[in-house]
Scaffold this active site. Sequence first.
Site, PDB file in Angstrom:
ATOM      1  N   ASP A  68     -19.276  -6.165 -29.051  1.00  0.00           N
ATOM      2  CA  ASP A  68     -18.596  -4.986 -29.010  1.00  0.00           C
ATOM      3  C   ASP A  68     -17.356  -5.368 -27.931  1.00  0.00           C
ATOM      4  O   ASP A  68     -17.424  -6.145 -26.931  1.00  0.00           O
ATOM      5  CB  ASP A  68     -19.338  -3.921 -28.303  1.00  0.00           C
ATOM      6  CG  ASP A  68     -18.649  -2.567 -28.006  1.00  0.00           C
ATOM      7  OD1 ASP A  68     -18.281  -2.103 -29.126  1.00  0.00           O
ATOM      8  OD2 ASP A  68     -18.493  -2.113 -26.817  1.00  0.00           O
ATOM      9  N   GLU A  99     -15.565  -7.937 -32.173  1.00  0.00           N
ATOM     10  CA  GLU A  99     -14.931  -6.652 -32.596  1.00  0.00           C
ATOM     11  C   GLU A  99     -13.348  -6.893 -31.940  1.00  0.00           C
ATOM     12  O   GLU A  99     -13.475  -6.705 -30.873  1.00  0.00           O
ATOM     13  CB  GLU A  99     -15.471  -5.219 -32.049  1.00  0.00           C
ATOM     14  CG  GLU A  99     -14.827  -4.129 -32.711  1.00  0.00           C
ATOM     15  CD  GLU A  99     -14.515  -3.268 -31.480  1.00  0.00           C
ATOM     16  OE1 GLU A  99     -14.011  -1.869 -31.908  1.00  0.00           O
ATOM     17  OE2 GLU A  99     -14.851  -3.242 -30.395  1.00  0.00           O
TER      18      GLU A  99
HETATM   19  C1  AAO Z   1     -16.444   7.737 -24.043  1.00  0.00           C
HETATM   20  C2  AAO Z   1     -15.314   9.107 -24.025  1.00  0.00           C
HETATM   21  C3  AAO Z   1     -14.240   8.592 -23.224  1.00  0.00           C
HETATM   22  C4  AAO Z   1     -14.798   8.326 -21.659  1.00  0.00           C
HETATM   23  C5  AAO Z   1     -15.764   7.277 -21.655  1.00  0.00           C
HETATM   24  C6  AAO Z   1     -16.333   6.651 -20.644  1.00  0.00           C
HETATM   25  O1  AAO Z   1     -14.890   9.186 -25.267  1.00  0.00           O
HETATM   26  O2  AAO Z   1     -13.309   9.674 -23.041  1.00  0.00           O
HETATM   27  O3  AAO Z   1     -13.705   7.832 -20.788  1.00  0.00           O
HETATM   28  O4  AAO Z   1     -16.779   7.470 -22.712  1.00  0.00           O
HETATM   29  O5  AAO Z   1     -16.978   7.694 -19.935  1.00  0.00           O
HETATM   30  C7  AAO Z   1     -17.142   4.269 -27.691  1.00  0.00           C
HETATM   31  C8  AAO Z   1     -16.462   5.643 -27.926  1.00  0.00           C
HETATM   32  C9  AAO Z   1     -15.694   5.924 -27.081  1.00  0.00           C
HETATM   33  C10 AAO Z   1     -16.507   6.145 -25.803  1.00  0.00           C
HETATM   34  C11 AAO Z   1     -17.385   4.863 -25.448  1.00  0.00           C
HETATM   35  C12 AAO Z   1     -18.284   4.885 -24.219  1.00  0.00           C
HETATM   36  O6  AAO Z   1     -15.442   5.464 -29.236  1.00  0.00           O
HETATM   37  O7  AAO Z   1     -15.009   7.377 -27.037  1.00  0.00           O
HETATM   38  O8  AAO Z   1     -16.049   6.717 -24.731  1.00  0.00           O
HETATM   39  O9  AAO Z   1     -18.056   4.583 -26.600  1.00  0.00           O
HETATM   40  O10 AAO Z   1     -19.194   5.761 -24.594  1.00  0.00           O
HETATM   41  C13 AAO Z   1     -10.404   0.507 -28.334  1.00  0.00           C
HETATM   42  C14 AAO Z   1     -11.102  -1.121 -28.213  1.00  0.00           C
HETATM   43  C15 AAO Z   1     -12.235  -1.172 -28.911  1.00  0.00           C
HETATM   44  C16 AAO Z   1     -13.260   0.134 -29.061  1.00  0.00           C
HETATM   45  C17 AAO Z   1     -12.498   1.380 -29.515  1.00  0.00           C
HETATM   46  C18 AAO Z   1     -13.042   2.525 -29.593  1.00  0.00           C
HETATM   47  O11 AAO Z   1     -10.247  -2.064 -28.283  1.00  0.00           O
HETATM   48  O12 AAO Z   1     -13.086  -2.233 -28.578  1.00  0.00           O
HETATM   49  O13 AAO Z   1     -11.296   1.265 -28.339  1.00  0.00           O
HETATM   50  N1  AAO Z   1     -14.560   0.006 -29.862  1.00  0.00           N
HETATM   51  C19 AAO Z   1     -15.457  -0.282 -29.445  1.00  0.00           C
HETATM   52  C20 AAO Z   1     -16.851   0.427 -30.254  1.00  0.00           C
HETATM   53  C21 AAO Z   1     -16.789   1.845 -29.783  1.00  0.00           C
HETATM   54  C22 AAO Z   1     -17.098   1.966 -28.180  1.00  0.00           C
HETATM   55  C23 AAO Z   1     -16.220   0.965 -27.506  1.00  0.00           C
HETATM   56  C24 AAO Z   1     -15.714  -0.183 -27.914  1.00  0.00           C
HETATM   57  C25 AAO Z   1     -16.776   0.938 -25.832  1.00  0.00           C
HETATM   58  O14 AAO Z   1     -17.020   0.230 -31.404  1.00  0.00           O
HETATM   59  O15 AAO Z   1     -17.552   2.620 -30.275  1.00  0.00           O
HETATM   60  O16 AAO Z   1     -16.451   3.376 -27.687  1.00  0.00           O
HETATM   61  O17 AAO Z   1     -18.176   0.253 -25.867  1.00  0.00           O
HETATM   62  C26 AAO Z   1      -5.578   0.735 -30.322  1.00  0.00           C
HETATM   63  C27 AAO Z   1      -6.104  -0.619 -29.698  1.00  0.00           C
HETATM   64  C28 AAO Z   1      -7.416  -0.763 -30.064  1.00  0.00           C
HETATM   65  C29 AAO Z   1      -8.111   0.384 -29.211  1.00  0.00           C
HETATM   66  C30 AAO Z   1      -7.895   1.877 -29.802  1.00  0.00           C
HETATM   67  C31 AAO Z   1      -8.355   3.005 -29.339  1.00  0.00           C
HETATM   68  O18 AAO Z   1      -5.603   1.081 -31.591  1.00  0.00           O
HETATM   69  O19 AAO Z   1      -5.424  -1.574 -30.740  1.00  0.00           O
HETATM   70  O20 AAO Z   1      -7.860  -2.022 -29.204  1.00  0.00           O
HETATM   71  O21 AAO Z   1      -9.692   0.348 -29.733  1.00  0.00           O
HETATM   72  O22 AAO Z   1      -6.638   1.700 -29.582  1.00  0.00           O
HETATM   73  O23 AAO Z   1      -8.096   3.106 -28.034  1.00  0.00           O
HETATM   74  C32 AAO Z   1      -2.721   2.504 -34.269  1.00  0.00           C
HETATM   75  C33 AAO Z   1      -2.552   1.088 -33.668  1.00  0.00           C
HETATM   76  C34 AAO Z   1      -4.072   0.657 -33.269  1.00  0.00           C
HETATM   77  C35 AAO Z   1      -4.524   1.676 -32.260  1.00  0.00           C
HETATM   78  C36 AAO Z   1      -4.750   3.025 -32.848  1.00  0.00           C
HETATM   79  C37 AAO Z   1      -5.550   4.024 -31.905  1.00  0.00           C
HETATM   80  O24 AAO Z   1      -3.489   2.505 -35.463  1.00  0.00           O
HETATM   81  O25 AAO Z   1      -1.991   0.344 -34.790  1.00  0.00           O
HETATM   82  O26 AAO Z   1      -3.724  -0.732 -32.650  1.00  0.00           O
HETATM   83  O27 AAO Z   1      -3.279   3.469 -33.283  1.00  0.00           O
HETATM   84  O28 AAO Z   1      -4.271   4.453 -31.135  1.00  0.00           O
END
Ligand code: AAO
Length: 476
Positions: A176, A212
């Site tokens: 992850d 990932e």
């Molecule tokens: C939760 C709450 C948060 C709180 C946090 C801590 O929602 O508000 O702050 O707890 O209390 C999952 C959930 C999160 C959750 C987290 C912890 O999705 O909502 O937070 O559990 O409980 C990035 C990472 C990627 C990650 C993804 C969600 O790079 O690794 O965010 N995925 C994994 C898991 C996921 C998990 C975590 C990681 C954490 O699969 O389930 O989170 O363990 C861009 C970047 C990406 C980034 C995204 C989202 O993407 O490139 O790297 O992913 O933004 O921030 C266009 C762009 C594209 C961009 C996209 C979105 O399409 O081309 O690049 O827009 O903006």
Amino acid sequence: MDGRSAPAMTNPRHRFEKRHISPPNENIVINSPWRPWYERYQPISYKLCSRSGSEQQFRDMVTRCNNVGVYIYVDAVINHMCGGGGGAGTHSTCGSYFNANTKEFSGVPYSNLDFNDGKCRTGSGEIENYGDIYQVRDCRLVGLLDLALEKEYVRGKIAAFLNNLISIGVAGFRLDASKHMWPGDIANILGRLNNLNTQWFPGGTRPFIFQEVIDLGGEAISASEYYGNGRVTEFKYGAKLGNVIRKWNGERMSYLKNWGEGWGFMPSSRALVFVDNHDNQRGHGAGGTSILTFFDARLYKMGIGFMLAHPYGVTRVMSSYRWTRNFVNGKDVNDWIGPPSNSDGSTKAVTINADSTCGNEWVCEHRWRQIKNMVIFRNTVDGQALTNWWDNGGNQIAFGRGNRGYIVFNNESSNMDATLNTGLPAGTYCDVISGQKEGTRCTGAQITVSSSGSARFTISSSAEDPFVAIHVNAKL
Ligand code: AAO
């Protein structure tokens, strides 16, 4: 386990069924007032108890699955612990004490010495700019306490966690948030891992690794930095395929002729691909409106059908639970809803109905006839090149996989009637989309391949599933 992330994967190297499961280790319990699915991405320790069950139940599942050739791949959350706002106490799935304010995790144990905050140079301590590789790797991802993976002590604790899972019998890991870890730190930890358990795997078998990394282009960190450690998720795949199947942005299925590297994807030998995942099916991660999910069942089956028929990458099929979406200004405000659960918070069992679908709000896409049969198709054509491509210049396409299988799509608004060269041996085949071969009979449409290998395909634009797939193991 929590079927939310229990996709079946097909890997050309290992022709067995695979199951990717949710993080099985201890995580924070968030009652707000209901428990969100994503609490499982906030580790509290590496003890194996979660909403899905106890350590004993986990061991029992892995043993039973391995015994029937269904291998288990664990979602390993090693980049961070819980969010900095997680409070203090024993609100954790195994009851271990932690204090997110002082960064104390007694169940590991970790202390404030084991985190990256000292290295992060943003004012907020958060990742503020994905254009800065230091922020992305040394600062907090959405507030999550970022582990210092260059530390010997931390590396040792993580390796011990993964080696414990290997000894229990798991076959590999999804790492992850790999983008948020330095590739060299991942390499060091992987170097400490044992070979797989010889009770089920040949001696010397290494764990299967997929990282990932969301790389849609345009950021400082590239997926290619991670190839040396194992496979990498190719997020362009589902986003672009969604556009094509939906016919958005002027896309057509005939453009899929050079699908894969020709579309700017990473090399096939590096890629782990999927139509949707647990994040982007609900707008998290690299979510976008083009992503196909079970909510768009007809288009979804076509997308999965195309993915499983096409040779590019190692494929992963999603398996979900249903929730009620509620879009407010384009965002699903119910994106947090956790798995079907009992009043005590435990996850509801995945019950199986008489017609082999799932009950208790489990969607079980992997059991849908069309999807299950396309997994069999993929295994049947394993190793065969893409052959006999045909298209009408629009949204009717067909292609084969050597002399083993052939698939035809009609994604036009008009009916299709075409005689095509399948490359298959002469005979009568059972279409595994409208039905399947059961014993000597076929419950779906039958396709006759002539001695020259050609066959006539008629596909109504209003068919339940406007595609046909045949293969040598469904020959009548
Ligand atoms: C939760 C709450 C948060 C709180 C946090 C801590 O929602 O508000 O702050 O707890 O209390 C999952 C959930 C999160 C959750 C987290 C912890 O999705 O909502 O937070 O559990 O409980 C990035 C990472 C990627 C990650 C993804 C969600 O790079 O690794 O965010 N995925 C994994 C898991 C996921 C998990 C975590 C990681 C954490 O699969 O389930 O989170 O363990 C861009 C970047 C990406 C980034 C995204 C989202 O993407 O490139 O790297 O992913 O933004 O921030 C266009 C762009 C594209 C961009 C996209 C979105 O399409 O081309 O690049 O827009 O903006």
